[in-house]
Scaffold this active site. Sequence first.
Site, PDB file in Angstrom:
ATOM      1  N   PRO A  97       0.827  -1.208   0.000  1.00  0.00           N
ATOM      2  CA  PRO A  97       0.000   0.000   0.000  1.00  0.00           C
ATOM      3  C   PRO A  97       0.860   1.257   0.000  1.00  0.00           C
ATOM      4  CG  PRO A  97      -0.853  -1.600   1.550  1.00  0.00           C
ATOM      5  CD  PRO A  97       0.473  -2.129   1.086  1.00  0.00           C
ATOM      6  N   GLU A  98       0.510   2.178  -0.894  1.00  0.00           N
ATOM      7  CA  GLU A  98       1.223   3.444  -0.996  1.00  0.00           C
ATOM      8  C   GLU A  98       0.314   4.566  -0.519  1.00  0.00           C
ATOM      9  OE1 GLU A  98       3.059   3.802  -4.886  1.00  0.00           O
ATOM     10  OE2 GLU A  98       3.279   1.640  -5.046  1.00  0.00           O
ATOM     11  N   ARG A 104       1.393 -11.414   5.545  1.00  0.00           N
ATOM     12  CA  ARG A 104       2.840 -11.580   5.467  1.00  0.00           C
ATOM     13  C   ARG A 104       3.577 -11.000   6.677  1.00  0.00           C
ATOM     14  NH1 ARG A 104       5.215 -10.799  -0.496  1.00  0.00           N
ATOM     15  NH2 ARG A 104       6.842 -12.011   0.554  1.00  0.00           N
ATOM     16  N   HIS A 111      -4.944 -14.752   9.944  1.00  0.00           N
ATOM     17  CA  HIS A 111      -3.876 -13.747   9.932  1.00  0.00           C
ATOM     18  C   HIS A 111      -4.278 -12.465  10.674  1.00  0.00           C
ATOM     19  CE1 HIS A 111      -2.048 -16.404   7.020  1.00  0.00           C
ATOM     20  NE2 HIS A 111      -3.057 -16.238   6.196  1.00  0.00           N
ATOM     21  N   LYS A 160       3.356   7.016   4.326  1.00  0.00           N
ATOM     22  CA  LYS A 160       2.617   5.749   4.266  1.00  0.00           C
ATOM     23  C   LYS A 160       2.196   5.267   5.652  1.00  0.00           C
ATOM     24  CE  LYS A 160       5.395   4.354   0.248  1.00  0.00           C
ATOM     25  NZ  LYS A 160       6.296   3.303  -0.302  1.00  0.00           N
ATOM     26  N   ARG A 177      13.912  -2.118  -8.553  1.00  0.00           N
ATOM     27  CA  ARG A 177      12.491  -2.420  -8.649  1.00  0.00           C
ATOM     28  C   ARG A 177      12.073  -2.579 -10.105  1.00  0.00           C
ATOM     29  NH1 ARG A 177       9.719  -0.842  -4.110  1.00  0.00           N
ATOM     30  NH2 ARG A 177       8.117  -2.235  -4.924  1.00  0.00           N
TER      31      ARG A 177
END
Length: 350
Positions: A2-3, A172, A153, A58, A322
């Site tokens: 997420p940005e 994650r 999770h 962020k 990237r």
Amino acid sequence: MPELPEVETVVRDLRPLLTGRVITAVRRSAFKLRRTWNPAWAAALAGTRVEAVRRRGKWILVDLECKADPPPNPLPEGRGRKADPPPNPLPSGRGSSGATSRELDSQIGSNVALLPFPLGRGPGGRSSPLLRVHLGMTGQFTVVPADAPEPDHLHAVFALDNGHELRFRDQRRFGSAEFFADRAAVESEMNAELGPEPFNIDADYFRAAVSGTGRNLKAVLLDQTVVAGVGNIYADEACFRAKLHPGRPGNKLTAGECDALREAVEAVLTRAIESRGSTIRDYVGGSGLRGGFQNEFAVYGRTGEPCPTCAAAVVCARYAGRASHFCPRCQAPEGQKPATGKKKRTTRGK
């Protein structure tokens, strides 16, 4: 990951659901997140009232009021329950700064509006506390009824006084949630590490930051000390909008090209926020709704597909470590002018 647009969407969704609410108790899973959770934070958070919800880069920042009394109605083990309303709650949708949720949302185009709120002081002159959250790569931060089925999770549950829960889910576990007793100290640290927000950014500052380095544009845009909040997706989309190759060194850009890049960054991020961000895998807003900007990508993730401007195949190469997506015609390398139409066929050997 997420940005800025995704984090901003989460904040806007959570703001009316959290502002004025009291955190009655906290539960944590046994799994470690990216940053270590201190067990003592649960007791420190219980009984605090949410003053405001905002964003810096962020990061999600939940401003809390100092508690003067013991936490009301502790959470029974393993489940949330509705508690009595807190005394003298904040007016609906309004934090200590006096700004309504609608006003805060409308101020996205101002760096001033995204700076820290005036610091409040609790009983005895203590600094107000803060809950800081990072979504990592797969984090979800949502408010749901306490009796809603718990997903897998799930790593942190903040019970609220209205029978709802603020839940942090992260498959994650690259995200984090941290409590800080001194809001002023953590904000000072963050402002020292992060560059300005990418809205109405000073043109001279941006030109100097870009043209003063030999790093490629992708590296410059991903550097959070230059501009806060931009990540891989929106760096690619901004370079395409500005017709600049992501591998071009910053010190090779003209002043006009720097201005075009600055304007492209703001335009792309603004449009993405309007579309609730981009959902590629796990991202959802604070209300659980998905984003829609992924349907408008010009180049990101579109390797081999036609450029929306010239129909050339989108290319993927690595810059700043990237995967970077760009049009080889519209975003010509240094020294070549961007193509304005389809490439003509040529005959070799004549």
